[in-house]
Design a protein around this motif. Structure first.
Motif, PDB file in Angstrom:
ATOM      1  N   ASP A   1      14.125 -17.523 -31.279  1.00 63.99           N
ATOM      2  CA  ASP A   1      14.128 -16.493 -32.305  1.00 63.99           C
ATOM      3  C   ASP A   1      12.872 -15.639 -32.149  1.00 63.99           C
ATOM      4  OD1 ASP A   1      15.067 -15.436 -35.055  1.00 63.99           O
ATOM      5  OD2 ASP A   1      12.976 -15.968 -35.397  1.00 63.99           O
TER       6      ASP A   1
ATOM      7  N   SER B   1      12.624 -12.772 -34.441  1.00 59.76           N
ATOM      8  CA  SER B   1      12.866 -11.831 -35.532  1.00 59.76           C
ATOM      9  C   SER B   1      11.652 -11.608 -36.424  1.00 59.76           C
ATOM     10  CB  SER B   1      14.046 -12.299 -36.384  1.00 59.76           C
ATOM     11  OG  SER B   1      13.734 -13.520 -37.024  1.00 59.76           O
TER      12      SER B   1
ATOM     13  N   VAL C   1      20.616 -18.667 -31.001  1.00 56.84           N
ATOM     14  CA  VAL C   1      19.694 -17.544 -31.177  1.00 56.84           C
ATOM     15  C   VAL C   1      19.653 -17.126 -32.644  1.00 56.84           C
ATOM     16  CG1 VAL C   1      21.447 -15.783 -30.611  1.00 56.84           C
ATOM     17  CG2 VAL C   1      19.025 -15.252 -30.337  1.00 56.84           C
TER      18      VAL C   1
ATOM     19  N   THR D   1      19.489 -14.439 -35.383  1.00 56.61           N
ATOM     20  CA  THR D   1      20.019 -13.076 -35.383  1.00 56.61           C
ATOM     21  C   THR D   1      19.452 -12.191 -36.490  1.00 56.61           C
ATOM     22  OG1 THR D   1      21.917 -13.736 -36.730  1.00 56.61           O
ATOM     23  CG2 THR D   1      22.187 -13.800 -34.318  1.00 56.61           C
TER      24      THR D   1
ATOM     25  N   VAL E   1      18.614 -11.490 -29.284  1.00 56.18           N
ATOM     26  CA  VAL E   1      20.076 -11.417 -29.145  1.00 56.18           C
ATOM     27  C   VAL E   1      20.458 -10.961 -27.738  1.00 56.18           C
ATOM     28  CG1 VAL E   1      22.161 -10.238 -29.955  1.00 56.18           C
ATOM     29  CG2 VAL E   1      20.542 -11.181 -31.614  1.00 56.18           C
TER      30      VAL E   1
ATOM     31  N   ARG F   1      22.638 -13.215 -25.089  1.00 57.11           N
ATOM     32  CA  ARG F   1      23.902 -12.735 -24.533  1.00 57.11           C
ATOM     33  C   ARG F   1      23.838 -12.633 -23.014  1.00 57.11           C
ATOM     34  NH1 ARG F   1      26.181  -8.264 -28.751  1.00 57.11           N
ATOM     35  NH2 ARG F   1      27.633  -7.962 -27.029  1.00 57.11           N
TER      36      ARG F   1
ATOM     37  N   GLY G   1      25.056 -17.337 -32.405  1.00 64.06           N
ATOM     38  CA  GLY G   1      24.112 -16.672 -33.289  1.00 64.06           C
ATOM     39  C   GLY G   1      24.028 -17.388 -34.625  1.00 64.06           C
TER      40      GLY G   1
ATOM     41  N   ASP H   1      22.134 -16.803 -38.378  1.00 62.90           N
ATOM     42  CA  ASP H   1      21.296 -15.902 -39.167  1.00 62.90           C
ATOM     43  C   ASP H   1      20.251 -16.674 -39.970  1.00 62.90           C
ATOM     44  OD1 ASP H   1      22.206 -16.333 -42.014  1.00 62.90           O
ATOM     45  OD2 ASP H   1      24.124 -15.658 -41.180  1.00 62.90           O
TER      46      ASP H   1
ATOM     47  N   PRO I   1      26.814 -13.456 -30.328  1.00 68.00           N
ATOM     48  CA  PRO I   1      25.708 -13.186 -31.252  1.00 68.00           C
ATOM     49  C   PRO I   1      25.519 -11.685 -31.429  1.00 68.00           C
ATOM     50  CG  PRO I   1      25.055 -14.783 -29.588  1.00 68.00           C
ATOM     51  CD  PRO I   1      26.392 -14.253 -29.177  1.00 68.00           C
TER      52      PRO I   1
END
Length: 193
Positions: free
Chosen positions: A11, A13, A65, A67, A79, A83, A95, A97, A171
């Motif tokens: 991750d 994010s 992963v 997302t 992401v 992929r 994916g 969240d 994802p």
């Protein structure tokens, strides 16, 4: 989850590169705090984790992963990497969240709150039947205590492992608000033939 299952999850994010390597019931996590540079840092970090475990990419059953929601560019980095790896390795990418990761192991129904920029928060209500309300952005009130990135990436790995072999969509980033980037103020350059 199979007892010998091998899965890597990552991750980007937030202001970190977080990864978890799940080998059966054992999990190893790594969180490298960083405000920028995740795109250059992610793949060497994952390679090092696999090498330290004595396995390679083709030994994996799948890829998990994070997302989002979170940093627009950071979400795209993770992401896209997941992929690309899934396509190149012929493995499944799952994916997960941030709402599902934060709710992992909690009794439902519950409401999950994630800090957002500009004094706001992302909120989603998760129903007892497994469904969920549409996530929304709200003015930030009181946030729950922060959840360590290692705990969240562990949840991403465990959730992804539970979904391996099932019909999952590719994802995709979870964006709840528009990107902060603004169009340039200067006119577009003229291209001379």
């Amino acid at each position: 989850m199979q007892p010998d299952q091998k899965l890597i999850a990552f991750d980007t994010s937030a202001a970190h590169c977080a990864a978890a390597l799940l080998l059966g019931d054992q999990i190893t996590t790594r969180v490298d705090e960083m405000a920028k540079g995740q795109a250059e840092h992610l793949m060497p970090m994952l390679e090092e984790m696999l090498r330290d475990a004595g396995i390679g990419w083709h030994d994996l059953y799948g890829i998990g992963v994070g997302t989002g929601p979170g940093n627009f560019t950071g979400i795209r980095i993770a992401v896209s990497a997941a992929r690309g790896l899934a396509l190149g390795l012929g493995k499944q990418a799952i994916g997960v969240d941030g709402f599902a990761a934060r709710a992992h192991g909690l009794q439902r129904p519950t409401t999950v709150t994630i800090p957002a920029p500009r004094g706001q928060a992302y909120v989603q209500s998760l129903h007892a039947d497994g469904g969920a309300a549409a996530p929304k952005i709200v003015p930030q009130a009181t946030l729950p205590a922060p959840i360590p990135a290692a705990t969240l990436i562990t949840a991403v790995a465990r959730i992804a492992a539970s979904r391996i072999g099932k019909d999952n969509p590719r994802p995709a980033p979870l964006y709840i608000r528009s990107a902060d980037a603004a169009p340039p103020r200067d006119p577009a350059p003229i291209i001379v033939p």
